[in-house]
Enzyme design. Sequence first.
Site, PDB file in Angstrom:
ATOM      1  N   LYS A 106       0.875  -1.177   0.000  1.00  0.00           N
ATOM      2  CA  LYS A 106       0.000   0.000   0.000  1.00  0.00           C
ATOM      3  C   LYS A 106       0.909   1.222   0.000  1.00  0.00           C
ATOM      4  CE  LYS A 106      -3.074   2.647   2.962  1.00  0.00           C
ATOM      5  NZ  LYS A 106      -3.902   2.711   4.176  1.00  0.00           N
ATOM      6  N   GLY A 167      -8.641   8.861   9.309  1.00  0.00           N
ATOM      7  CA  GLY A 167      -9.045   8.945  10.711  1.00  0.00           C
ATOM      8  C   GLY A 167     -10.163   9.925  11.015  1.00  0.00           C
ATOM      9  N   ALA A 193      -9.565   5.279   3.527  1.00  0.00           N
ATOM     10  CA  ALA A 193      -9.462   6.414   4.449  1.00  0.00           C
ATOM     11  C   ALA A 193     -10.711   7.289   4.446  1.00  0.00           C
ATOM     12  CB  ALA A 193      -8.266   7.302   4.140  1.00  0.00           C
ATOM     13  N   GLY A 194     -11.096   7.688   5.664  1.00  0.00           N
ATOM     14  CA  GLY A 194     -12.173   8.657   5.827  1.00  0.00           C
ATOM     15  C   GLY A 194     -13.547   8.060   6.049  1.00  0.00           C
ATOM     16  N   ASN A 215      -9.866   1.110   9.020  1.00  0.00           N
ATOM     17  CA  ASN A 215      -9.135   0.832  10.249  1.00  0.00           C
ATOM     18  C   ASN A 215      -9.793   1.536  11.429  1.00  0.00           C
ATOM     19  OD1 ASN A 215      -5.612   0.524  11.105  1.00  0.00           O
ATOM     20  ND2 ASN A 215      -7.360   0.325  12.394  1.00  0.00           N
ATOM     21  N   THR A 216      -9.662   2.875  11.457  1.00  0.00           N
ATOM     22  CA  THR A 216     -10.146   3.625  12.615  1.00  0.00           C
ATOM     23  C   THR A 216     -11.633   3.394  12.865  1.00  0.00           C
ATOM     24  OG1 THR A 216      -8.521   5.315  12.003  1.00  0.00           O
ATOM     25  CG2 THR A 216     -10.131   5.917  13.675  1.00  0.00           C
TER      26      THR A 216
END
Lengths: 270, 65
Positions: A106, A167, A193-194, A215-216
């Site tokens: 990545k 995040g 992301a986001g 992830n987050t």
Amino acid sequence: MSLPENPDPLVLYGTSFPSRLLLGTAQYPSPEVLRQAVEVSGPSFLTVSLRRQAAGHNETGGQAFWDLLSTLKIPFLPNTAGCHTPEEVWTTAQMAREVFETPWIKLELIGDDYTLQPDTLEMVGVAERLLKDGFKVLPYCTEDLVLCRRLVDIGCEAIMPWAAPIGTGRGALNPYALRLLRERLTVPMLIDAGIGRPSHACEVMEWGFDGVLLNTAVAKAADPIRLAGAFKKAIEAGREAFLGGAMTQRETAAASTPILGTPFWHQNPS
Amino acid sequence: MEITINQTPFKLPQGASIAEAIEIFGAEPPYAIALNLTFVHRQRYGETFLTQGDALEIVQPVAGG
């Protein structure tokens, strides 16, 4: 008993994956919660990283983390998180390939520390260098159409535009550009992301994106294991909606129950 | 001679190899190495010799997003 083959797999660089969810391994309350989140969501990849080794026991790294990863039996997607120059990416990718024994990478090349926005001016060159060296590059990029096209032109067989800064959990901030990107490019595209909520993931899948990297949104949920399952269902639902072709929006109401034969129709004084 | 390993100064015998530096540092596998920002394949640890002021990075797997 063997599982039936997925009729709609995610295909990246010619390899089929059963799930359209890719899951990060950071920030979980404990290794056990991470393990259960993986078990519930069944991701195609687990993202991992490299950091300096220090003396002493560290639960997020080293041997303990390696032992946990080994038991999960999910392919690794190492990242180049924290890299600010193409040279750092190049070196980190080579170290990751050796440690994780995988050609997948990545590509993260950060251009701005405040937003963690990818360096759109430098990433194409280093992506090309990695591809020529045999890496299977999944670049974390913005939704910029020309950047994404350049990445495809130099050989990236999939790209990973952001929905919002890493995040933030805000969902797609620029739906117009993302949907246009989906229309203009045919390579697999994963939203990275986001994403904050299952509905965010479902929405981008409805638009035709091929997968979501989280992830987050899972790790920082009040109950990460439950959210891992919710995201799995949302991604599957969004994919089904895309394949099924959701209806076109209308400006005015249209009764779904037939008008013909309505009792008392036009009999009441208005 | 003095080098840095993960930004910490270490004193090593003159002409020490990366393999010797790893032993002195006490690195635990799995890990990978970069010398002055250049990746060094594990097969070359014994034949890559360090010089004064070198910067060695020893990295290990960690959680990531």
